[in-house]
Enzyme design. Sequence first.
Site, PDB file in Angstrom:
ATOM      1  N   GLY A 137       0.833  -1.194   0.000  1.00 34.49           N
ATOM      2  CA  GLY A 137       0.000   0.000   0.000  1.00 34.49           C
ATOM      3  C   GLY A 137       0.868   1.244   0.000  1.00 34.49           C
ATOM      4  O   GLY A 137       1.984   1.224   0.525  1.00 34.49           O
ATOM      5  N   GLN A 168       3.027  10.035   0.813  1.00 35.99           N
ATOM      6  CA  GLN A 168       4.312   9.331   0.896  1.00 35.99           C
ATOM      7  C   GLN A 168       5.213   9.630  -0.294  1.00 35.99           C
ATOM      8  O   GLN A 168       6.420   9.392  -0.239  1.00 35.99           O
ATOM      9  CB  GLN A 168       4.096   7.819   0.997  1.00 35.99           C
ATOM     10  CG  GLN A 168       3.486   7.394   2.326  1.00 35.99           C
ATOM     11  CD  GLN A 168       3.298   5.898   2.392  1.00 35.99           C
ATOM     12  OE1 GLN A 168       2.312   5.373   1.905  1.00 35.99           O
ATOM     13  NE2 GLN A 168       4.246   5.193   2.982  1.00 35.99           N
ATOM     14  N   GLU A 196      -3.323   2.893   5.089  1.00 37.42           N
ATOM     15  CA  GLU A 196      -3.175   3.936   4.058  1.00 37.42           C
ATOM     16  C   GLU A 196      -4.091   5.123   4.332  1.00 37.42           C
ATOM     17  O   GLU A 196      -3.709   6.270   4.118  1.00 37.42           O
ATOM     18  CB  GLU A 196      -3.452   3.367   2.662  1.00 37.42           C
ATOM     19  CG  GLU A 196      -2.515   2.256   2.210  1.00 37.42           C
ATOM     20  CD  GLU A 196      -1.063   2.531   2.507  1.00 37.42           C
ATOM     21  OE1 GLU A 196      -0.622   3.676   2.366  1.00 37.42           O
ATOM     22  OE2 GLU A 196      -0.362   1.585   2.915  1.00 37.42           O
TER      23      GLU A 196
HETATM   24 ZN    ZN Z   1       2.606   3.382   5.529  1.00 38.26          ZN
END
Ligand code: ZN
Length: 168
Positions: A43, A48, A130
Amino acid sequence: MQILTLGNELLRQKALPVKAIGPEYLKIAEELVNALHEGDGIGLAGPQIGIMERIFAIHVAGDTARVFINPSIIETSQETCKFEEGCLSVPGVYTDVVRPEAVKIQAWNEKGRAFTMEASGIVARVIQHEYDHLEGILFIDRISELKKNRILAKIAAKSEKAAAKQQD
Ligand code: ZN
């Protein structure tokens, strides 16, 4: 594609809702899924990779990659379970986290189509992990303070060692 790691401010910010899912989201989704595969994860959320929008991708073994845009978790089971988690943004750390066993989530895919999904087990787990990223929450925030401090101390010692090595 660089995956941001612990210490980066963006990982602690709340991602913004996507206003309209235009064709550019096909490309964004592809980038996200590619980074996910490159990192060998299951994920990955927008923040990110520095995309501060409410989008994440998951790819669990035996299933296809799925993209969630503007997700909302509309139901969680009362039953919880413990499972070892890791995160591409917190490399080298694996720890047990307690979360609801099952979730129901509503979202849009990269083509702008709305869907609702019920998940349990590993899929429910990765969805919750997530989703947290969109809120600026990391899995190490969901364990005891004591355990978290121990992990942070270990990370700090490791990066100090690395810095000292670089100076040599
Ligand atoms: Zn993570």
